[in-house]
Motif scaffolding. Structure first.
Motif, PDB file in Angstrom:
ATOM      1  N   TYR A   1       0.799  -1.221   0.000  1.00 62.08           N
ATOM      2  CA  TYR A   1       0.000   0.000   0.000  1.00 62.08           C
ATOM      3  C   TYR A   1       0.837   1.279   0.000  1.00 62.08           C
ATOM      4  O   TYR A   1       0.278   2.369  -0.115  1.00 62.08           O
ATOM      5  CB  TYR A   1      -0.915   0.006   1.235  1.00 62.08           C
ATOM      6  CG  TYR A   1      -1.748  -1.249   1.328  1.00 62.08           C
ATOM      7  CD1 TYR A   1      -2.882  -1.411   0.547  1.00 62.08           C
ATOM      8  CD2 TYR A   1      -1.382  -2.299   2.181  1.00 62.08           C
ATOM      9  CE1 TYR A   1      -3.639  -2.571   0.609  1.00 62.08           C
ATOM     10  CE2 TYR A   1      -2.141  -3.458   2.260  1.00 62.08           C
ATOM     11  CZ  TYR A   1      -3.259  -3.593   1.468  1.00 62.08           C
ATOM     12  OH  TYR A   1      -4.003  -4.741   1.528  1.00 62.08           O
ATOM     13  N   MET A   2       2.147   1.152   0.122  1.00 64.22           N
ATOM     14  CA  MET A   2       2.960   2.349   0.312  1.00 64.22           C
ATOM     15  C   MET A   2       3.259   3.099  -0.983  1.00 64.22           C
ATOM     16  O   MET A   2       3.811   4.198  -0.939  1.00 64.22           O
ATOM     17  CB  MET A   2       4.263   1.988   1.032  1.00 64.22           C
ATOM     18  CG  MET A   2       4.042   1.445   2.439  1.00 64.22           C
ATOM     19  SD  MET A   2       2.928   2.448   3.462  1.00 64.22           S
ATOM     20  CE  MET A   2       3.888   3.941   3.651  1.00 64.22           C
TER      21      MET A   2
ATOM     22  N   HIS B   1      -2.960  10.311   1.148  1.00 59.28           N
ATOM     23  CA  HIS B   1      -4.385  10.333   1.489  1.00 59.28           C
ATOM     24  C   HIS B   1      -5.069   9.038   1.051  1.00 59.28           C
ATOM     25  O   HIS B   1      -6.023   8.580   1.689  1.00 59.28           O
ATOM     26  CB  HIS B   1      -5.072  11.557   0.867  1.00 59.28           C
ATOM     27  CG  HIS B   1      -5.278  11.461  -0.614  1.00 59.28           C
ATOM     28  ND1 HIS B   1      -4.265  11.712  -1.525  1.00 59.28           N
ATOM     29  CD2 HIS B   1      -6.379  11.123  -1.348  1.00 59.28           C
ATOM     30  CE1 HIS B   1      -4.728  11.547  -2.753  1.00 59.28           C
ATOM     31  NE2 HIS B   1      -6.004  11.189  -2.678  1.00 59.28           N
ATOM     32  N   GLN B   2      -4.576   8.442  -0.032  1.00 60.63           N
ATOM     33  CA  GLN B   2      -5.135   7.165  -0.473  1.00 60.63           C
ATOM     34  C   GLN B   2      -4.731   6.034   0.477  1.00 60.63           C
ATOM     35  O   GLN B   2      -5.550   5.183   0.839  1.00 60.63           O
ATOM     36  CB  GLN B   2      -4.664   6.852  -1.895  1.00 60.63           C
ATOM     37  CG  GLN B   2      -5.158   7.830  -2.946  1.00 60.63           C
ATOM     38  CD  GLN B   2      -4.595   7.523  -4.325  1.00 60.63           C
ATOM     39  OE1 GLN B   2      -3.473   7.015  -4.458  1.00 60.63           O
ATOM     40  NE2 GLN B   2      -5.363   7.833  -5.356  1.00 60.63           N
ATOM     41  N   MET B   3      -3.449   6.048   0.867  1.00 61.26           N
ATOM     42  CA  MET B   3      -2.981   5.025   1.805  1.00 61.26           C
ATOM     43  C   MET B   3      -3.731   5.119   3.129  1.00 61.26           C
ATOM     44  O   MET B   3      -4.160   4.102   3.691  1.00 61.26           O
ATOM     45  CB  MET B   3      -1.471   5.191   2.030  1.00 61.26           C
ATOM     46  CG  MET B   3      -0.836   4.068   2.846  1.00 61.26           C
ATOM     47  SD  MET B   3      -1.024   4.247   4.643  1.00 61.26           S
ATOM     48  CE  MET B   3      -0.078   5.752   4.910  1.00 61.26           C
ATOM     49  N   PHE B   4      -3.949   6.339   3.602  1.00 60.36           N
ATOM     50  CA  PHE B   4      -4.648   6.527   4.862  1.00 60.36           C
ATOM     51  C   PHE B   4      -6.100   6.063   4.742  1.00 60.36           C
ATOM     52  O   PHE B   4      -6.668   5.491   5.677  1.00 60.36           O
ATOM     53  CB  PHE B   4      -4.584   7.997   5.279  1.00 60.36           C
ATOM     54  CG  PHE B   4      -4.760   8.223   6.753  1.00 60.36           C
ATOM     55  CD1 PHE B   4      -4.911   7.172   7.649  1.00 60.36           C
ATOM     56  CD2 PHE B   4      -4.776   9.504   7.267  1.00 60.36           C
ATOM     57  CE1 PHE B   4      -5.066   7.387   9.007  1.00 60.36           C
ATOM     58  CE2 PHE B   4      -4.937   9.744   8.622  1.00 60.36           C
ATOM     59  CZ  PHE B   4      -5.084   8.676   9.493  1.00 60.36           C
ATOM     60  N   ALA B   5      -6.709   6.292   3.574  1.00 63.87           N
ATOM     61  CA  ALA B   5      -8.079   5.824   3.362  1.00 63.87           C
ATOM     62  C   ALA B   5      -8.150   4.302   3.438  1.00 63.87           C
ATOM     63  O   ALA B   5      -9.070   3.739   4.045  1.00 63.87           O
ATOM     64  CB  ALA B   5      -8.599   6.316   2.018  1.00 63.87           C
ATOM     65  N   LEU B   6      -7.169   3.621   2.856  1.00 68.01           N
ATOM     66  CA  LEU B   6      -7.166   2.157   2.916  1.00 68.01           C
ATOM     67  C   LEU B   6      -6.761   1.654   4.296  1.00 68.01           C
ATOM     68  O   LEU B   6      -7.150   0.557   4.698  1.00 68.01           O
ATOM     69  CB  LEU B   6      -6.247   1.584   1.845  1.00 68.01           C
ATOM     70  CG  LEU B   6      -6.689   1.826   0.395  1.00 68.01           C
ATOM     71  CD1 LEU B   6      -5.907   0.930  -0.552  1.00 68.01           C
ATOM     72  CD2 LEU B   6      -8.180   1.603   0.220  1.00 68.01           C
TER      73      LEU B   6
END
Length: 411
Positions: free
Chosen positions: A344-345, A350-355
């Motif tokens: 996921y990195m 913001h996308q990583m935090f959403a996942l």
């Protein structure tokens, strides 16, 4: 029925059960045995959520009020990903120092007539005084459970990653994640304030990264200094703190997942981490332990005679196992998300935090992360449209009908 209850282990589960049992029937004879001296504990802060506070208020308003008064609160969170930071709105949360929580519960138990025996270690059933009910609340490495592991059907599996439970003098105002990339892979931490002076900081990485960074060889102080360098942006010049209150410094370990096919053997029953452990990444361990106490106390109400205790314990086990299903599933998926962190990195922060917020999903490991993010966003927009339709649709329809009626009259 008057019941003699002996609780082994002076953690939140045992203490809260003692409180609830005495509130239920002051005639119950309840003793809590804790092997450490009074006033000592391990760990830093523990988290909980508003639904637990509501349950605590319903069961014992006095201790709930003190717990709330001595807790800190936050809403949402932050993530440091390398040199980038992203914020995220989220549900409100609470944290309290483990020492403060135990003190509140111990004082409340004592005021109700519970006998607290500190500095007394009970390592086997043979060392217990006679009791109608013995409650093993002595943690994930419970000696009483281990003594009867075959009867309980105990299974312990360890996670792939390594973690260490630390404190910091930086007081964080929100639940905070920090991800640092090293030449040997990613290392990250979860951190949250739990008092006006301290925050908890749990550091985790893969076993490969842990060894390559030298944590398998560094002494405790050297480990803290290296971690302070790796998380300098998060700490802002504050220090990391190792445990010094009980036995030894905090140690790196692999998380032990404890399960038991049976929670009772004779008059011995399990509670809290002795019965089940839940990966720390979902922040539910203390909540589940307290709810075990609520469940066991509720079951004890039907103990009209000693012969009823087996049925009481069976009902307690059945109800709590059912309640744990969804939480334990979420915990397993959360642990797996972190064990597969590099997947996921490559996303934007913001996308990583959403996942990160979706890590409990059983579908996520099987869908490309970028695709999952966009699908999740699309579903979120669809839910918003559904909400607008449900809330505003009837009002809009009435407005249009009114206008149409006025136009018809004017014609």
């Amino acid at each position: 029925m008057r019941v003699k209850i002996d609780c082994v282990g002076g953690g939140p589960a045992s203490l809260y059960l003692a409180v609830l049992a005495k509130l239920q029937d002051p005639a119950h004879e309840v003793t809590v045995h804790e092997r450490h001296a009074a006033g000592t504990t391990y760990g830093w802060g523990v988290t909980y959520w508003p639904d637990l506070l509501r349950d605590l208020l319903a069961h014992d308003p006095e201790s709930a009020r003190l717990i709330e008064e001595q807790s800190v609160s936050w809403q949402g969170g932050f993530a440091y990903v390398g040199d980038r930071t992203t914020a995220h709105d989220g549900d409100p949360g609470h944290a309290i120092g483990r020492h403060r929580l135990r003190t509140v519960l111990a004082d409340r138990a004592r005021s109700l007539g519970v006998r607290l025996e500190f500095g007394k270690e009970i390592g086997s059933s043979a060392e217990l005084p006679d009791a109608d009910l013995v409650v093993a609340g002595d943690g994930a490495h419970s000696r009483l459970r281990t003594e009867h592991a075959a009867q309980f059907g105990t299974r312990v599996t360890t996670g792939a990653n390594r973690f260490i439970w630390l404190g910091t003098s930086r007081v964080l105002s929100a639940f905070t994640f920090a991800f640092a990339e090293t030449e040997h892979g990613w290392i990250w931490c979860y951190a949250y304030g739990f008092s006006p002076e301290r925050s908890t900081c749990v550091v985790e990485c893969s076993a490969t990264t842990w060894a390559a960074l030298g944590f398998d060889r560094l002494d405790h102080d050297a480990s803290l200094r290296l971690l302070e360098k790796l998380f300098a942006d998060l700490l802002e010049g504050h220090e990391l703190l190792g445990r010094t209150d009980i036995e030894s410094h905090a140690q790196w370990q692999a998380f032990p997942t404890v399960t038991n096919t049976a929670w009772s053997h004779g008059n011995l029953t399990l509670i809290g981490d002795a019965a089940h452990t839940t990966h720390y990444s979902i922040g539910a361990g203390t909540t589940l332990a307290l709810r075990d106490a609520m469940g066991l106390a509720r079951a004890l109400r039907s103990a009209t005679a000693p012969s009823r205790l087996p049925a009481v314990l069976a009902a307690y086990e059945r109800d709590r196992k059912q309640a744990l299903l969804s939480v334990q599933s979420a915990a397993r998926h959360s642990a797996q998300w972190y064990e597969n962190l590099p997947r996921y990195m490559g996303l934007e922060p913001h996308q990583m935090f959403a996942l990160l917020g979706q890590r409990h999903s059983p579908l996520l490991p099987y869908v490309p992360p970028q695709l999952y993010f966009h699908l999740d966003q699309a579903v979120g927009r669809l839910q918003a449209l559904r909400w607008l339709k449900q809330r505003l649709g009837p009002r809009l329809a009435r407005t249009l009908q009114s206008r149409q009626g006025a136009a018809d009259k004017g014609a």
